[in-house]
Write a protein that holds these residues in place. Structure first.
Motif, PDB file in Angstrom:
ATOM      1  N   MET A  61       0.828  -1.207   0.000  1.00  0.00           N
ATOM      2  CA  MET A  61       0.000   0.000   0.000  1.00  0.00           C
ATOM      3  C   MET A  61       0.864   1.260   0.000  1.00  0.00           C
ATOM      4  O   MET A  61       0.514   2.269  -0.633  1.00  0.00           O
ATOM      5  CB  MET A  61      -0.948  -0.004   1.203  1.00  0.00           C
ATOM      6  N   THR A  62       1.993   1.219   0.670  1.00  0.00           N
ATOM      7  CA  THR A  62       2.899   2.368   0.698  1.00  0.00           C
ATOM      8  C   THR A  62       3.510   2.618  -0.673  1.00  0.00           C
ATOM      9  O   THR A  62       3.604   3.758  -1.133  1.00  0.00           O
ATOM     10  CB  THR A  62       4.002   2.147   1.749  1.00  0.00           C
ATOM     11  N   ALA A  63       3.925   1.539  -1.336  1.00  0.00           N
ATOM     12  CA  ALA A  63       4.503   1.689  -2.671  1.00  0.00           C
ATOM     13  C   ALA A  63       3.468   2.250  -3.648  1.00  0.00           C
ATOM     14  O   ALA A  63       3.777   3.128  -4.472  1.00  0.00           O
ATOM     15  CB  ALA A  63       5.026   0.343  -3.168  1.00  0.00           C
ATOM     16  N   ALA A  64       2.236   1.754  -3.570  1.00  0.00           N
ATOM     17  CA  ALA A  64       1.178   2.258  -4.445  1.00  0.00           C
ATOM     18  C   ALA A  64       0.897   3.727  -4.168  1.00  0.00           C
ATOM     19  O   ALA A  64       0.703   4.521  -5.091  1.00  0.00           O
ATOM     20  CB  ALA A  64      -0.094   1.431  -4.269  1.00  0.00           C
ATOM     21  N   ARG A  65       0.901   4.114  -2.898  1.00  0.00           N
ATOM     22  CA  ARG A  65       0.627   5.502  -2.546  1.00  0.00           C
ATOM     23  C   ARG A  65       1.722   6.440  -3.054  1.00  0.00           C
ATOM     24  O   ARG A  65       1.443   7.573  -3.485  1.00  0.00           O
ATOM     25  CB  ARG A  65       0.434   5.647  -1.023  1.00  0.00           C
ATOM     26  N   GLU A  66       2.951   6.006  -3.014  1.00  0.00           N
ATOM     27  CA  GLU A  66       4.039   6.822  -3.559  1.00  0.00           C
ATOM     28  C   GLU A  66       3.797   7.099  -5.045  1.00  0.00           C
ATOM     29  O   GLU A  66       4.003   8.223  -5.518  1.00  0.00           O
ATOM     30  CB  GLU A  66       5.384   6.116  -3.355  1.00  0.00           C
ATOM     31  N   GLN A  67       3.352   6.090  -5.764  1.00  0.00           N
ATOM     32  CA  GLN A  67       3.043   6.265  -7.187  1.00  0.00           C
ATOM     33  C   GLN A  67       1.864   7.213  -7.373  1.00  0.00           C
ATOM     34  O   GLN A  67       1.870   8.074  -8.255  1.00  0.00           O
ATOM     35  CB  GLN A  67       2.723   4.900  -7.810  1.00  0.00           C
ATOM     36  N   THR A  68       0.847   7.084  -6.529  1.00  0.00           N
ATOM     37  CA  THR A  68      -0.326   7.956  -6.615  1.00  0.00           C
ATOM     38  C   THR A  68       0.060   9.409  -6.376  1.00  0.00           C
ATOM     39  O   THR A  68      -0.368  10.309  -7.121  1.00  0.00           O
ATOM     40  CB  THR A  68      -1.387   7.517  -5.594  1.00  0.00           C
ATOM     41  N   LEU A  69       0.854   9.665  -5.352  1.00  0.00           N
ATOM     42  CA  LEU A  69       1.242  11.042  -5.047  1.00  0.00           C
ATOM     43  C   LEU A  69       2.140  11.620  -6.137  1.00  0.00           C
ATOM     44  O   LEU A  69       2.070  12.821  -6.433  1.00  0.00           O
ATOM     45  CB  LEU A  69       1.936  11.093  -3.683  1.00  0.00           C
ATOM     46  N   TRP A  70       2.968  10.778  -6.741  1.00  0.00           N
ATOM     47  CA  TRP A  70       3.778  11.269  -7.859  1.00  0.00           C
ATOM     48  C   TRP A  70       2.876  11.663  -9.028  1.00  0.00           C
ATOM     49  O   TRP A  70       3.078  12.708  -9.655  1.00  0.00           O
ATOM     50  CB  TRP A  70       4.771  10.188  -8.297  1.00  0.00           C
ATOM     51  N   LEU A  71       1.877  10.845  -9.323  1.00  0.00           N
ATOM     52  CA  LEU A  71       0.936  11.185 -10.383  1.00  0.00           C
ATOM     53  C   LEU A  71       0.233  12.504 -10.089  1.00  0.00           C
ATOM     54  O   LEU A  71       0.059  13.348 -10.976  1.00  0.00           O
ATOM     55  CB  LEU A  71      -0.094  10.071 -10.559  1.00  0.00           C
ATOM     56  N   LEU A  72      -0.168  12.686  -8.844  1.00  0.00           N
ATOM     57  CA  LEU A  72      -0.833  13.939  -8.457  1.00  0.00           C
ATOM     58  C   LEU A  72       0.074  15.135  -8.700  1.00  0.00           C
ATOM     59  O   LEU A  72      -0.382  16.204  -9.124  1.00  0.00           O
ATOM     60  CB  LEU A  72      -1.263  13.867  -6.993  1.00  0.00           C
ATOM     61  N   SER A  73       1.363  14.971  -8.467  1.00  0.00           N
ATOM     62  CA  SER A  73       2.305  16.079  -8.673  1.00  0.00           C
ATOM     63  C   SER A  73       2.441  16.449 -10.147  1.00  0.00           C
ATOM     64  O   SER A  73       2.928  17.543 -10.465  1.00  0.00           O
ATOM     65  CB  SER A  73       3.681  15.713  -8.103  1.00  0.00           C
ATOM     66  N   GLN A  74       2.039  15.571 -11.056  1.00  0.00           N
ATOM     67  CA  GLN A  74       2.159  15.815 -12.489  1.00  0.00           C
ATOM     68  C   GLN A  74       0.959  16.566 -13.078  1.00  0.00           C
ATOM     69  O   GLN A  74       1.001  16.994 -14.227  1.00  0.00           O
ATOM     70  CB  GLN A  74       2.309  14.487 -13.242  1.00  0.00           C
ATOM     71  N   VAL A  75      -0.101  16.692 -12.317  1.00  0.00           N
ATOM     72  CA  VAL A  75      -1.347  17.259 -12.852  1.00  0.00           C
ATOM     73  C   VAL A  75      -1.280  18.784 -12.845  1.00  0.00           C
ATOM     74  O   VAL A  75      -1.042  19.394 -11.800  1.00  0.00           O
ATOM     75  CB  VAL A  75      -2.552  16.787 -12.024  1.00  0.00           C
ATOM     76  N   PRO A  76      -1.510  19.444 -13.990  1.00  0.00           N
ATOM     77  CA  PRO A  76      -1.519  20.908 -14.022  1.00  0.00           C
ATOM     78  C   PRO A  76      -2.638  21.467 -13.137  1.00  0.00           C
ATOM     79  O   PRO A  76      -3.733  20.908 -13.089  1.00  0.00           O
ATOM     80  CB  PRO A  76      -1.778  21.235 -15.497  1.00  0.00           C
ATOM     81  N   GLU A  77      -2.354  22.555 -12.466  1.00  0.00           N
ATOM     82  CA  GLU A  77      -3.325  23.140 -11.534  1.00  0.00           C
ATOM     83  C   GLU A  77      -4.647  23.466 -12.225  1.00  0.00           C
ATOM     84  O   GLU A  77      -5.731  23.261 -11.656  1.00  0.00           O
ATOM     85  CB  GLU A  77      -2.736  24.413 -10.904  1.00  0.00           C
TER      86      GLU A  77
END
Length: 421
Positions: free
Chosen positions: A19-35
């Motif tokens: 779950m931690t590894a998946a969450r790291e990927q999720t948060l990285w994806l979130l950082s890629q989204v334009p505001e």
């Protein structure tokens, strides 16, 4: 032999690590989204991309905190806002908190569900607690939404906005038009009986129950259809010739004015691809993707072949035949880049999802769990099954029994095809 307590502790650590590894990927994806696109709907099929991140947390909260442990929800407002509920239509889901507040909500929920995991008895016969079912359910759900987020990032690029970290477009080389009849190599799959589906505790309800299926012999293409082969269909007037289409498919094609796969675009006399990280070249030997079932069916008719049934596809999946997966490449790789499976078939796991001819229907002994909305509500014969996974699919759900499904006009996913005879 490990004691039951030690085994339970090990299982809990496995769950936490995954779950931690998946969450790291999720948060990285979130950082890629334009505001500007975090709260904007970019397609009628989808909620805003920001909603999907909050929905990941809400699913953890609802199924672990509320359903498995029977405790009050952590945040009533977010439980409603990030819920996939009729009372919360997609147009309402633009009223989202900030990026920072979404991250805070995800962090708060994760802290609670890990604490509850530490205090739970995974040897329980309760269906939500047994072997950490509710935590595994939330984990697989997060992995699925990561792929949905990649699809949404592609739609954002199509809107003309480069996502954070997007690739340079200076060296994008258009793929020139070329006339090519598919030079498909078919492999014979002999008649046999096999066990279809799964009784795995952590498999989804639509994968159950495992049941024996008797198969007649058939032939399956060794590789998915490539971009170069699809260009042959286009050059030969495939999108302009109704004889290759069902009447419903032709109505869709004319209404949509479809003339190429969804994310292809014309450039300098050829074609380039609008990927989730910006424009990229199309490799002639990469599998074609982002096509509807109607397009896949029309291509198969043009090629003098057909789409495989779901039963044929799973029968032939033995031994994986793995392609790329897990967002390691941000695009499909050329077909046959990895080892084939036991039948000599390539890319049966990853690269692109593959349309089948089968409607999404229940197996014998099907029981909706943990709720009707995931599978049962879609088992009305209106959806077509896709198999195999894509380059964006997590290894967590890259199993032979996993079933994906879409309506025939859907083409925004990483969807391709493989021919059968």
């Amino acid at each position: 032999m490990a004691s039951p307590a030690a085994t339970s502790t090990q299982r809990k650590e496995q769950i936490k690590l995954a779950m931690t590894a998946a969450r790291e990927q999720t948060l990285w994806l979130l950082s890629q989204v334009p505001e500007d696109f975090l709260k904007k709907r970019v397609h009628s099929f989808y909620s805003p991309i920001g909603w999907h991140f909050g929905h990941i947390g809400r699913t953890e909260e609802f199924w672990i905190v509320c359903e498995a442990l029977k405790l009050p929800c952590i945040d009533e407002h977010y439980t409603f806002l990030f819920g996939d509920l009729p009372e919360n239509p997609k147009d309402n889901r633009v009223n989202l908190p900030s990026r920072e507040e979404i991250i805070e909500y995800l962090t708060r929920v994760r802290s609670v569900v890990f604490d509850l995991l530490d205090r739970s008895d995974l040897s329980s016969t309760d269906r939500f607690l047994e072997d950490g079912y509710a935590w595994e359910f939330a984990l697989q759900h997060e992995c699925q939404h990561q792929e949905t987020i990649c699809e949404l990032m592609q739609l954002i690029v199509k809107e003309g906005c480069r996502v954070a970290g997007g690739g340079q477009t200076d060296h994008v080389q258009p793929l020139p038009p070329q006339s090519a009849i598919p030079n498909t190599q078919y492999l014979a799959i002999p008649h046999s009986s096999f066990i279809m589906g799964s009784d795995d505790l952590h498999g989804y309800d639509n994968e159950k129950r495992a049941h024996e299926v008797a198969m007649a012999s058939f032939e399956l293409a060794c590789c998915p259809v490539t971009a170069a082969e699809w260009l042959g269909f286009m050059v030969d007037g495939g999108y302009r010739r109704p004889e290759h289409w069902t009447s419903e498919g032709w109505d869709w094609r004319t209404g949509e004015e479809a003339s190429m796969p969804e994310y292809w675009m014309e450039a300098d006399g050829g074609y380039v691809y609008q990927g989730p990280r910006g424009l990229r070249s199309i490799q002639p030997d990469e599998p074609v993707s982002c096509i509807s079932w109607y397009e896949a069916d029309a291509f198969a008719r043009w090629a003098g072949a057909r789409l495989p049934t779901e039963e044929e596809w799973e029968c032939a999946r033995q031994g994986m035949g793995q392609g790329c997966f897990g967002m390691t490449n941000w695009a499909p790789e050329p077909v046959a880049s990895h080892e084939p499976n036991a039948f000599g078939l390539y890319d049966m796991a990853g690269n692109v999802w593959e349309w089948t001819s089968s409607a999404f229907l229940p197996y014998p002994g099907f029981e909706a769990f943990p709720y009707d909305g995931y599978s049962k509500d879609h088992m009305k014969g209106l959806h077509k099954v896709c198999r195999g996974g894509s380059w964006a699919t997590s290894s967590r759900i890259l199993r032979s029994s996993f079933r994906n499904w879409y309506v025939p006009n859907y083409r925004q996913g990483f969807l391709g095809l493989r021919l059968a005879k």
